[in-house]
Design a protein around this motif. Structure first.
Motif, PDB file in Angstrom:
ATOM      1  N   UNK A 236     -14.354  -9.547   6.188  1.00  0.00           N
ATOM      2  CA  UNK A 236     -13.590 -10.617   6.808  1.00  0.00           C
ATOM      3  C   UNK A 236     -12.086 -10.358   6.794  1.00  0.00           C
ATOM      4  N   UNK A 237     -11.604  -9.505   5.898  1.00  0.00           N
ATOM      5  CA  UNK A 237     -10.165  -9.281   5.805  1.00  0.00           C
ATOM      6  C   UNK A 237      -9.877  -7.783   5.583  1.00  0.00           C
ATOM      7  N   UNK A 238     -10.238  -6.910   6.526  1.00  0.00           N
ATOM      8  CA  UNK A 238     -10.016  -5.474   6.310  1.00  0.00           C
ATOM      9  C   UNK A 238      -8.567  -5.079   6.554  1.00  0.00           C
ATOM     10  N   UNK A 239      -8.198  -3.969   5.914  1.00  0.00           N
ATOM     11  CA  UNK A 239      -6.852  -3.434   6.078  1.00  0.00           C
ATOM     12  C   UNK A 239      -6.990  -1.919   6.267  1.00  0.00           C
ATOM     13  N   UNK A 240      -6.410  -1.369   7.333  1.00  0.00           N
ATOM     14  CA  UNK A 240      -6.519   0.048   7.661  1.00  0.00           C
ATOM     15  C   UNK A 240      -5.143   0.683   7.594  1.00  0.00           C
ATOM     16  N   UNK A 241      -5.148   1.939   7.136  1.00  0.00           N
ATOM     17  CA  UNK A 241      -3.899   2.702   7.139  1.00  0.00           C
ATOM     18  C   UNK A 241      -4.237   4.145   7.541  1.00  0.00           C
ATOM     19  N   UNK A 242      -3.541   4.656   8.545  1.00  0.00           N
ATOM     20  CA  UNK A 242      -3.661   6.051   8.960  1.00  0.00           C
ATOM     21  C   UNK A 242      -2.240   6.595   9.053  1.00  0.00           C
TER      22      UNK A 242
ATOM     23  N   UNK B 148      -8.857   2.673   3.823  1.00  0.00           N
ATOM     24  CA  UNK B 148      -9.523   1.427   4.233  1.00  0.00           C
ATOM     25  C   UNK B 148      -9.587   0.541   3.005  1.00  0.00           C
ATOM     26  N   UNK B 149      -9.092  -0.675   3.152  1.00  0.00           N
ATOM     27  CA  UNK B 149      -9.128  -1.629   2.049  1.00  0.00           C
ATOM     28  C   UNK B 149      -9.758  -2.921   2.548  1.00  0.00           C
ATOM     29  N   UNK B 150     -10.611  -3.501   1.728  1.00  0.00           N
ATOM     30  CA  UNK B 150     -11.230  -4.783   2.073  1.00  0.00           C
ATOM     31  C   UNK B 150     -10.871  -5.777   0.982  1.00  0.00           C
ATOM     32  N   UNK B 151     -10.383  -6.906   1.434  1.00  0.00           N
ATOM     33  CA  UNK B 151      -9.961  -7.944   0.499  1.00  0.00           C
ATOM     34  C   UNK B 151     -10.794  -9.207   0.728  1.00  0.00           C
ATOM     35  N   UNK B 152     -11.130  -9.804  -0.336  1.00  0.00           N
ATOM     36  CA  UNK B 152     -11.782 -11.109  -0.247  1.00  0.00           C
ATOM     37  C   UNK B 152     -10.829 -12.154  -0.803  1.00  0.00           C
ATOM     38  N   UNK B 153     -10.314 -12.991   0.076  1.00  0.00           N
ATOM     39  CA  UNK B 153      -9.342 -13.998  -0.335  1.00  0.00           C
ATOM     40  C   UNK B 153     -10.005 -15.371  -0.341  1.00  0.00           C
ATOM     41  N   UNK B 154     -10.281 -15.866  -1.518  1.00  0.00           N
ATOM     42  CA  UNK B 154     -10.868 -17.188  -1.646  1.00  0.00           C
ATOM     43  C   UNK B 154     -10.597 -17.654  -3.061  1.00  0.00           C
TER      44      UNK B 154
END
Length: 188
Positions: A111-117, A91-97
């Protein structure tokens, strides 16, 4: 003379046991001396003392635990022969601003999660290393078993020698008591 005979018989039995241990001959094989000798009886509680020795001797218990550890190692090495299946999740969470504070706020708000399974499968083709490690573990277990057997033989020989020495000294003592009584009678 009887005491000397008992001492000689004890020395013979000690030498015979030492020879058997050094030649790694089993106890069921008997060595026949050139001259005939009569052996004294060993006390009845020999087996009880042998069991107590096996329960309390640290070297014997250490060797026994070593064999159990080798069994566990063999099982682990056997498992390394099988293919591996790994389940991975990220699980990765990015804050893009453009502003740092707002980027941190975006991370907290999801606001911008990324999941990998994923499922990962690996199987070595020849797996020679795992096979050789298992054979090595088998050989180490064999060495541990031989060491345990040698320790058992040493314990048995030691206890046997002590019991025979005790019997010889007991006979020697009774003979000396008899000699003392005869000498007293002679003196009187």
């Amino acid at each position: 003379r009887r005491s000397e005979l008992s001492i000689a018989q004890n020395d013979l039995a000690s030498a015979e046991e030492l020879l058997k241990v050094k030649l790694n001959i089993k106890n069921d094989i008997t060595l026949i001396p050139a001259d005939t000798l009569e052996a004294e009886d060993i006390l009845e509680d020999f087996k009880e003392n042998l069991e107590i020795a096996f329960k309390n001797r640290r070297d014997y218990l250490r060797d026994k635990n070593s064999i159990e550890a080798k069994n566990i190692t063999i099982k682990m090495k056997k498992n390394s022969l099988f293919p591996e299946i790994d389940l991975k999740a990220t699980l990765a969470q990015n804050g893009l601003h453009s502003k740092y504070n707002q980027a941190l706020q975006d991370i907290i708000e999801d606001s911008n999660p990324k999941y990998y399974v994923g499922l990962e499968f690996s199987f070595p083709l020849e797996n020679n290393e795992a096979k050789s490690e298992r054979k090595k573990a088998d050989l180490e277990k064999t060495i541990a078993i031989i060491t345990l057997q040698k320790t058992e033989r040493d314990i048995i020989s030691s206890i046997d020698e002590k019991f025979r020495a005790k019997n010889v000294k007991k006979i020697h003592h009774s003979n000396m008591q008899r000699v003392l009584a005869l000498q007293k009678g002679k003196l009187e």
